[in-house]
Design a protein around this motif. Sequence first.
Motif, mmCIF file in Angstrom:
data_model
loop_
_atom_site.group_PDB
_atom_site.id
_atom_site.type_symbol
_atom_site.label_atom_id
_atom_site.label_comp_id
_atom_site.label_asym_id
_atom_site.label_seq_id
_atom_site.Cartn_x
_atom_site.Cartn_y
_atom_site.Cartn_z
ATOM 1 N N ARG A 1 0.697 -1.240 -0.022
ATOM 2 C CA ARG A 1 -0.053 0.019 -0.050
ATOM 3 C C ARG A 1 0.985 1.145 0.034
ATOM 4 O O ARG A 1 0.448 2.381 -0.465
ATOM 5 C CB ARG A 1 -0.810 0.219 1.464
ATOM 6 C CG ARG A 1 -1.881 -1.092 1.220
ATOM 7 C CD ARG A 1 -2.813 -1.011 2.635
ATOM 8 N NE ARG A 1 -3.471 -2.150 2.724
ATOM 9 C CZ ARG A 1 -4.911 -2.219 2.336
ATOM 10 N NH1 ARG A 1 -5.445 -0.930 1.588
ATOM 11 N NH2 ARG A 1 -5.775 -3.285 2.413
ATOM 12 N N GLY A 2 2.154 1.170 0.598
ATOM 13 C CA GLY A 2 2.921 2.268 0.493
ATOM 14 C C GLY A 2 3.654 2.357 1.868
ATOM 15 O O GLY A 2 3.820 1.517 2.587
ATOM 16 N N PRO A 3 4.252 3.655 2.059
ATOM 17 C CA PRO A 3 5.146 3.620 3.276
ATOM 18 C C PRO A 3 4.227 3.718 4.541
ATOM 19 O O PRO A 3 3.060 4.450 4.518
ATOM 20 C CB PRO A 3 5.888 4.778 3.249
ATOM 21 C CG PRO A 3 5.279 5.690 2.098
ATOM 22 C CD PRO A 3 4.535 4.814 1.305
ATOM 23 N N TYR A 4 4.776 3.435 5.728
ATOM 24 C CA TYR A 4 4.292 3.508 7.031
ATOM 25 C C TYR A 4 4.752 4.957 7.237
ATOM 26 O O TYR A 4 5.767 5.485 6.937
ATOM 27 C CB TYR A 4 4.707 2.573 8.058
ATOM 28 C CG TYR A 4 3.968 1.305 7.920
ATOM 29 C CD1 TYR A 4 2.882 0.863 8.525
ATOM 30 C CD2 TYR A 4 4.297 0.396 6.809
ATOM 31 C CE1 TYR A 4 2.105 -0.522 8.259
ATOM 32 C CE2 TYR A 4 3.732 -0.826 6.593
ATOM 33 C CZ TYR A 4 2.475 -1.039 7.278
ATOM 34 O OH TYR A 4 1.873 -2.308 6.918
ATOM 35 N N ASP A 5 4.235 5.795 8.395
ATOM 36 C CA ASP A 5 4.442 6.818 9.082
ATOM 37 C C ASP A 5 6.161 6.995 9.293
ATOM 38 O O ASP A 5 6.671 6.037 9.997
ATOM 39 C CB ASP A 5 3.848 7.149 10.135
ATOM 40 C CG ASP A 5 3.958 8.694 10.674
ATOM 41 O OD1 ASP A 5 3.488 9.702 10.110
ATOM 42 O OD2 ASP A 5 4.972 8.721 11.739
ATOM 43 N N VAL B 1 10.919 -3.784 3.900
ATOM 44 C CA VAL B 1 10.170 -3.253 2.579
ATOM 45 C C VAL B 1 9.240 -4.259 2.076
ATOM 46 O O VAL B 1 9.950 -5.083 1.457
ATOM 47 C CB VAL B 1 10.796 -2.108 1.474
ATOM 48 C CG1 VAL B 1 9.708 -1.908 0.635
ATOM 49 C CG2 VAL B 1 11.703 -1.055 2.352
ATOM 50 N N CYS B 2 7.934 -4.464 2.317
ATOM 51 C CA CYS B 2 7.369 -5.712 1.960
ATOM 52 C C CYS B 2 6.339 -5.616 0.782
ATOM 53 O O CYS B 2 6.003 -4.515 0.439
ATOM 54 C CB CYS B 2 6.612 -6.180 3.288
ATOM 55 S SG CYS B 2 7.413 -6.606 4.855
ATOM 56 N N TYR B 3 6.330 -6.796 0.092
ATOM 57 C CA TYR B 3 5.662 -6.979 -1.142
ATOM 58 C C TYR B 3 4.726 -8.025 -0.824
ATOM 59 O O TYR B 3 5.149 -9.071 -0.056
ATOM 60 C CB TYR B 3 6.424 -7.333 -2.202
ATOM 61 C CG TYR B 3 6.002 -7.574 -3.725
ATOM 62 C CD1 TYR B 3 5.257 -6.341 -4.219
ATOM 63 C CD2 TYR B 3 6.236 -8.563 -4.361
ATOM 64 C CE1 TYR B 3 4.820 -6.370 -5.560
ATOM 65 C CE2 TYR B 3 5.573 -8.849 -5.627
ATOM 66 C CZ TYR B 3 4.889 -7.753 -6.189
ATOM 67 O OH TYR B 3 4.334 -7.975 -7.505
ATOM 68 N N ARG B 4 3.352 -7.891 -1.639
ATOM 69 C CA ARG B 4 2.163 -8.743 -1.377
ATOM 70 C C ARG B 4 2.130 -8.805 0.150
ATOM 71 O O ARG B 4 1.828 -10.180 0.655
ATOM 72 C CB ARG B 4 2.749 -10.265 -2.156
ATOM 73 C CG ARG B 4 2.803 -10.047 -3.593
ATOM 74 C CD ARG B 4 2.952 -11.863 -4.042
ATOM 75 N NE ARG B 4 3.472 -11.646 -5.320
ATOM 76 C CZ ARG B 4 4.432 -11.835 -5.916
ATOM 77 N NH1 ARG B 4 5.406 -12.252 -5.129
ATOM 78 N NH2 ARG B 4 4.509 -11.967 -7.233
ATOM 79 N N TYR B 5 2.032 -7.841 0.917
ATOM 80 C CA TYR B 5 1.826 -7.776 2.354
ATOM 81 C C TYR B 5 1.305 -6.566 2.627
ATOM 82 O O TYR B 5 1.473 -5.401 2.201
ATOM 83 C CB TYR B 5 3.225 -7.948 2.919
ATOM 84 C CG TYR B 5 3.350 -7.891 4.269
ATOM 85 C CD1 TYR B 5 3.338 -9.076 5.004
ATOM 86 C CD2 TYR B 5 3.234 -6.475 4.988
ATOM 87 C CE1 TYR B 5 3.475 -8.971 6.412
ATOM 88 C CE2 TYR B 5 3.473 -6.559 6.316
ATOM 89 C CZ TYR B 5 3.560 -7.631 7.222
ATOM 90 O OH TYR B 5 3.658 -7.668 8.397
ATOM 91 N N SER B 6 0.370 -6.622 3.551
ATOM 92 C CA SER B 6 -0.140 -5.299 4.285
ATOM 93 C C SER B 6 -0.513 -5.968 5.852
ATOM 94 O O SER B 6 -0.589 -6.871 6.145
ATOM 95 C CB SER B 6 -1.191 -4.523 3.691
ATOM 96 O OG SER B 6 -1.396 -3.496 4.070
#
Length: 351
Positions: free
Chosen positions: A265-269, A293-298
């Motif tokens: 979804r993008g960066p965390y704060d 930095v994660c992919y296919r993940y939230s």
Amino acid sequence: MAYQIDRAGLVSELRDLVAVDSPVGYYPLIHGYLRRTFEGMGYEMFTDNKATAYVRVKGQDSSKTVCVGAHLDTIGLIVRGFNEDGTLRVRQLGGVNYHSIEGETCHVICRDGNAVSGQVICNSHSTHVFDDARTVERDENHMSVSLIADVKSPADARALGVSEGSIVSIDPQFETFENGYIVSRHIDDKAAVAVLIDTLSWLKEEDLRPAFDTLFAFPIYEEIGHGGAYVPSEVSEYVALDITLIGPDYDADEHHVGVIAADHRGPYDWELTNQLARCAQKACDPKKWNMQVCYRYSTDANAAYALGANIKSGAFGMACLNTHGRERCHVDAIIGCAQLCRAYLMGEGLK
């Protein structure tokens, strides 16, 4: 600060948690388990209309409310119909990898709450019978649930209480090893739930207050992307505890805690993530944590942020191998996660 964690207690709590069926959206059993656990500690649990369970803890400072969350739901299946032989046609709840559940036993939870034992099978289930047993695609059109009962037709299955909308929970097959490894389904995210239970117990036993008013949250829809869509209005920052990753691009193994800088979804704060990193530097083994930095993940925290909640989002958790399968973790990572959680709640990462 050095935080002493009850290693055996964490593993025991995880074992108990994974034994409680809680596929996406099915909360009666896990809510009962949590309510009894929290009442035994002297806490009051409450829920919202999304079936998120909460415990509120008064902080040293009431100028803001922070939320730490770990989701209760596990991936599973839902019955969509019947095959002529009485086996069940299903759809996935969350990111099921059908290859990883072939042959596994399961519970089919009927709408009245009763459960029937079953087994996940490929429709071409035997190399002795089907030419395509090795090659047919493992997906919802080629996989079924076979009830472990004398069932030969849809009527036989319905007579046991199974209907469209019944929920399928895959048996966890929890196993521990003397060297500290744990292999089980549903480490995602029952290990993080165990960490939050441990943290609440620690606060009560030591008569401590977190730095700020804190809401402990336990959503039930994370695996389909909207567990954290609703966040109580008093919350200004939401930190999700969830599994982190092992593989290419992830400098981690099963002993690690990961602080999540960004996901699909993008960066965390920025500031909150830096605060979590400072907590990790103080509380965790320096060789057993990393930034990811994660992919296919939230997580629920970034879901809440992306869906419009006025919050800062952050996330961390224990590294886990073979995610959404029969997962593998080491107790070191769960302990590290508990240490990081305590450091964050006590305000150690604040400048």
